[in-house]
Design a protein around this motif. Structure first.
Motif, PDB file in Angstrom:
ATOM      1  N   ALA A  28       0.852  -1.191   0.000  1.00  0.00           N
ATOM      2  CA  ALA A  28       0.000   0.000   0.000  1.00  0.00           C
ATOM      3  C   ALA A  28       0.880   1.230   0.000  1.00  0.00           C
ATOM      4  O   ALA A  28       1.999   1.204   0.504  1.00  0.00           O
ATOM      5  N   TYR A  29       0.386   2.289  -0.612  1.00  0.00           N
ATOM      6  CA  TYR A  29       1.057   3.589  -0.569  1.00  0.00           C
ATOM      7  C   TYR A  29       0.265   4.498   0.355  1.00  0.00           C
ATOM      8  O   TYR A  29      -0.962   4.425   0.404  1.00  0.00           O
ATOM      9  N   GLY A  30       0.967   5.376   1.060  1.00  0.00           N
ATOM     10  CA  GLY A  30       0.304   6.381   1.879  1.00  0.00           C
ATOM     11  C   GLY A  30      -0.346   5.789   3.117  1.00  0.00           C
ATOM     12  O   GLY A  30      -0.196   4.605   3.413  1.00  0.00           O
ATOM     13  N   ARG A  35      -4.509   6.420   1.816  1.00  0.00           N
ATOM     14  CA  ARG A  35      -3.944   5.091   1.632  1.00  0.00           C
ATOM     15  C   ARG A  35      -4.501   4.450   0.354  1.00  0.00           C
ATOM     16  O   ARG A  35      -5.706   4.469   0.117  1.00  0.00           O
ATOM     17  N   VAL A  36      -3.580   3.936  -0.476  1.00  0.00           N
ATOM     18  CA  VAL A  36      -3.973   3.243  -1.704  1.00  0.00           C
ATOM     19  C   VAL A  36      -3.369   1.848  -1.677  1.00  0.00           C
ATOM     20  O   VAL A  36      -2.157   1.703  -1.525  1.00  0.00           O
ATOM     21  N   VAL A  37      -4.208   0.837  -1.775  1.00  0.00           N
ATOM     22  CA  VAL A  37      -3.694  -0.528  -1.850  1.00  0.00           C
ATOM     23  C   VAL A  37      -3.339  -0.807  -3.303  1.00  0.00           C
ATOM     24  O   VAL A  37      -4.218  -0.922  -4.150  1.00  0.00           O
ATOM     25  N   ALA A  38      -2.051  -0.872  -3.590  1.00  0.00           N
ATOM     26  CA  ALA A  38      -1.605  -1.083  -4.975  1.00  0.00           C
ATOM     27  C   ALA A  38      -1.580  -2.563  -5.323  1.00  0.00           C
ATOM     28  O   ALA A  38      -1.883  -2.941  -6.454  1.00  0.00           O
ATOM     29  N   LEU A  39      -1.192  -3.408  -4.359  1.00  0.00           N
ATOM     30  CA  LEU A  39      -1.183  -4.864  -4.565  1.00  0.00           C
ATOM     31  C   LEU A  39      -1.872  -5.511  -3.378  1.00  0.00           C
ATOM     32  O   LEU A  39      -1.591  -5.174  -2.228  1.00  0.00           O
ATOM     33  N   GLY A  56      -4.290  -4.779 -17.524  1.00  0.00           N
ATOM     34  CA  GLY A  56      -5.216  -4.284 -16.510  1.00  0.00           C
ATOM     35  C   GLY A  56      -5.329  -2.783 -16.637  1.00  0.00           C
ATOM     36  O   GLY A  56      -4.463  -2.129 -17.223  1.00  0.00           O
ATOM     37  N   PRO A  57      -6.403  -2.212 -16.073  1.00  0.00           N
ATOM     38  CA  PRO A  57      -6.622  -0.775 -16.205  1.00  0.00           C
ATOM     39  C   PRO A  57      -5.504   0.039 -15.564  1.00  0.00           C
ATOM     40  O   PRO A  57      -4.750  -0.477 -14.736  1.00  0.00           O
ATOM     41  N   SER A  58      -5.421   1.307 -15.941  1.00  0.00           N
ATOM     42  CA  SER A  58      -4.468   2.217 -15.324  1.00  0.00           C
ATOM     43  C   SER A  58      -4.713   2.248 -13.817  1.00  0.00           C
ATOM     44  O   SER A  58      -5.857   2.327 -13.370  1.00  0.00           O
ATOM     45  N   GLY A  59      -3.646   2.134 -13.039  1.00  0.00           N
ATOM     46  CA  GLY A  59      -3.774   2.155 -11.584  1.00  0.00           C
ATOM     47  C   GLY A  59      -4.068   0.798 -10.969  1.00  0.00           C
ATOM     48  O   GLY A  59      -4.244   0.684  -9.753  1.00  0.00           O
ATOM     49  N   SER A  60      -4.103  -0.262 -11.766  1.00  0.00           N
ATOM     50  CA  SER A  60      -4.445  -1.589 -11.225  1.00  0.00           C
ATOM     51  C   SER A  60      -3.269  -2.263 -10.524  1.00  0.00           C
ATOM     52  O   SER A  60      -3.434  -3.318  -9.917  1.00  0.00           O
ATOM     53  N   GLY A  61      -2.074  -1.671 -10.626  1.00  0.00           N
ATOM     54  CA  GLY A  61      -0.933  -2.218  -9.886  1.00  0.00           C
ATOM     55  C   GLY A  61       0.115  -2.900 -10.737  1.00  0.00           C
ATOM     56  O   GLY A  61       1.038  -3.526 -10.213  1.00  0.00           O
ATOM     57  N   LYS A  62       0.034  -2.747 -12.043  1.00  0.00           N
ATOM     58  CA  LYS A  62       0.955  -3.455 -12.945  1.00  0.00           C
ATOM     59  C   LYS A  62       2.413  -3.043 -12.714  1.00  0.00           C
ATOM     60  O   LYS A  62       3.285  -3.901 -12.547  1.00  0.00           O
ATOM     61  N   SER A  63       2.661  -1.736 -12.705  1.00  0.00           N
ATOM     62  CA  SER A  63       4.045  -1.277 -12.513  1.00  0.00           C
ATOM     63  C   SER A  63       4.538  -1.644 -11.116  1.00  0.00           C
ATOM     64  O   SER A  63       5.698  -2.048 -10.941  1.00  0.00           O
ATOM     65  N   THR A  64       3.664  -1.508 -10.128  1.00  0.00           N
ATOM     66  CA  THR A  64       4.062  -1.859  -8.756  1.00  0.00           C
ATOM     67  C   THR A  64       4.455  -3.328  -8.676  1.00  0.00           C
ATOM     68  O   THR A  64       5.481  -3.684  -8.071  1.00  0.00           O
ATOM     69  N   LEU A  65       3.674  -4.198  -9.308  1.00  0.00           N
ATOM     70  CA  LEU A  65       3.997  -5.630  -9.314  1.00  0.00           C
ATOM     71  C   LEU A  65       5.353  -5.880  -9.964  1.00  0.00           C
ATOM     72  O   LEU A  65       6.184  -6.632  -9.435  1.00  0.00           O
ATOM     73  N   PHE A 107      12.046   0.343 -18.257  1.00  0.00           N
ATOM     74  CA  PHE A 107      11.140   1.226 -17.532  1.00  0.00           C
ATOM     75  C   PHE A 107      10.122   1.859 -18.467  1.00  0.00           C
ATOM     76  O   PHE A 107      10.350   2.003 -19.658  1.00  0.00           O
ATOM     77  N   GLN A 108       8.988   2.261 -17.854  1.00  0.00           N
ATOM     78  CA  GLN A 108       7.929   2.920 -18.608  1.00  0.00           C
ATOM     79  C   GLN A 108       8.495   4.220 -19.215  1.00  0.00           C
ATOM     80  O   GLN A 108       8.222   4.540 -20.361  1.00  0.00           O
ATOM     81  N   ALA A 109       9.282   4.964 -18.412  1.00  0.00           N
ATOM     82  CA  ALA A 109      10.110   6.046 -18.964  1.00  0.00           C
ATOM     83  C   ALA A 109      11.484   5.427 -19.206  1.00  0.00           C
ATOM     84  O   ALA A 109      11.924   4.604 -18.428  1.00  0.00           O
ATOM     85  N   ASP A 182       8.118  -2.664 -18.800  1.00  0.00           N
ATOM     86  CA  ASP A 182       6.893  -1.922 -18.482  1.00  0.00           C
ATOM     87  C   ASP A 182       6.474  -1.119 -19.715  1.00  0.00           C
ATOM     88  O   ASP A 182       7.033  -0.066 -19.993  1.00  0.00           O
ATOM     89  N   GLU A 183       5.517  -1.628 -20.439  1.00  0.00           N
ATOM     90  CA  GLU A 183       5.047  -1.014 -21.691  1.00  0.00           C
ATOM     91  C   GLU A 183       6.191  -0.675 -22.648  1.00  0.00           C
ATOM     92  O   GLU A 183       6.375   0.495 -23.013  1.00  0.00           O
ATOM     93  N   PRO A 184       6.943  -1.683 -23.068  1.00  0.00           N
ATOM     94  CA  PRO A 184       8.124  -1.422 -23.900  1.00  0.00           C
ATOM     95  C   PRO A 184       7.782  -0.891 -25.285  1.00  0.00           C
ATOM     96  O   PRO A 184       8.649  -0.333 -25.953  1.00  0.00           O
ATOM     97  N   THR A 215       1.445  -4.372 -20.765  1.00  0.00           N
ATOM     98  CA  THR A 215       0.944  -3.702 -21.965  1.00  0.00           C
ATOM     99  C   THR A 215      -0.553  -3.420 -21.833  1.00  0.00           C
ATOM    100  O   THR A 215      -1.271  -4.120 -21.127  1.00  0.00           O
ATOM    101  N   HIS A 216      -0.981  -2.352 -22.492  1.00  0.00           N
ATOM    102  CA  HIS A 216      -2.417  -2.063 -22.601  1.00  0.00           C
ATOM    103  C   HIS A 216      -2.968  -2.575 -23.920  1.00  0.00           C
ATOM    104  O   HIS A 216      -4.170  -2.527 -24.172  1.00  0.00           O
ATOM    105  N   ASP A 217      -2.081  -3.047 -24.776  1.00  0.00           N
ATOM    106  CA  ASP A 217      -2.419  -3.283 -26.174  1.00  0.00           C
ATOM    107  C   ASP A 217      -2.706  -4.772 -26.439  1.00  0.00           C
ATOM    108  O   ASP A 217      -1.805  -5.603 -26.316  1.00  0.00           O
TER     109      ASP A 217
END
Ligand SMILES: Nc1ncnc2c1ncn2[C@@H]1O[C@H](COP(=O)(O)OP(=O)(O)OP(=O)(O)O)[C@@H](O)[C@H]1O
Ligand SMILES: [Mg+2]
Length: 261
Positions: A28-30, A35-39, A56-65, A107-109, A182-184, A215-217
């Motif tokens: 969780a963050y915060g 507080r946001v449960v990311a995973l 998964g949708p934006s914010g679903s925890g993909k990058s955190t995982l 990385f995503q960036a 992450d979204e290469p 990926t979102h694609d």
């Protein structure tokens, strides 16, 4: 075979062909109202030589995982292993070494170093590790990303797509046990994206490279051996041998589901 645990960093054996795995992973963050449960209890296994797409949708925890599984970020509970090595048994120095020796990350960036040329960026992890690149493999990686005469250019002199290809090449260059991306292809046009995806798939199929890609694609997911779906920090579905059509159908189903909160 013996059940004796092997010291990490002398050997990195894999057990039952497992490249990496998480068990009941939560983060969780915060705190308080923010507080946001990311995973939320994610258990997933990435097999050797398997190419997995995480969707998964934006914010679903993909990058955190991805960050937690790659030892780049801490987590609150559960466990992560790379091969047979539990990350929680490692100190900071050992974790850094394992990341360097065993893990490639896109990385995503892009996170390229601006003062180095494309080729220097690609070989940087090996330079830092004091290792000589496998020249044949490196040639192949470089040829695949199609940089040609731009290898001596610095990131600022490259397009976004070219920079992303350098980032993918850097992750693959040392032939790590597992590559997290992450979204290469998020910044690539469809032709450049197809080249990168084709290479990731071939590296898994022909060379046993384990690859995990966010990926979102649905088209990108179609290159993978399986697709897993996250929502609100949980694994909600999984698909073997995904095709763009089937992935799209499943995603439409998620969108159509009534929201519970
Ligand atoms: N550093 C942070 N501080 C606070 N909250 C964060 C932080 N990083 C991520 N989060 C939150 O955790 C949740 C999961 O984020 P994450 O970046 O893993 O999502 P994602 O699935 O990768 O999304 P995207 O598709 O937009 O990249 C989101 O609600 C996000 O806002
Ligand atoms: Mg993300």
């Amino acid at each position: 075979m013996t059940a004796e645990p092997l010291a990490p960093h002398t050997l990195y054996p894999t057990a039952g062909g497992i490249a990496a795995a998480t068990s009941d992973l939560s983060k969780a963050y915060g705190s308080g109202d923010t507080r946001v449960v990311a995973l939320d209890g994610v258990g997933i296994t990435f097999r050797e030589g398997e190419f997995t797409a995480i969707m998964g949708p934006s914010g679903s925890g993909k990058s955190t995982l991805m960050h937690c599984a790659a030892g780049l970020d801490s987590f609150d509970s559960g466990s992560v292993r790379i091969g047979t090595t539990e990350l929680s048994t490692l100190n900071d120095r050992q974790l850094t070494q394992l990341r360097r020796d065993r893990i490639g990350f896109v990385f995503q960036a892009f996170n390229l170093l601006p003062t180095l040329s494309a080729l220097e960026n690609i070989t940087l992890p090996m330079t830092l590790a004091g290792r000589r690149p496998d020249q044949q493999w490196l040639d192949r990686v470089v040829a695949m990303v199609g940089l040609g005469d731009r290898l001596g250019h610095r990131p600022a002199q490259l397009s976004g797509g070219q920079q992303q290809r350098v980032a993918v090449a850097r992750a693959l260059a040392s032939r790590p046990a597992i590559v997290f991306a992450d979204e290469p292809t998020g910044n690539l046009d469809s032709r450049a994206g197809a080249e990168v995806l084709g290479f990731l798939r071939d590296s898994a199929r022909e060379l046993g490279q384990s690859v995990v890609m966010v990926t979102h694609d649905p088209v990108a997911a179609g290159y993978a051996d399986r697709a897993v779906f996250l929502a609100d920090g949980r694994l909600v579905d999984e698909m073997a041998r995904p095709t763009p059509e089937r992935v799209l159908d499943l995603m439409k189903g998620f969108d159509a589901r009534p929201r519970t909160s």
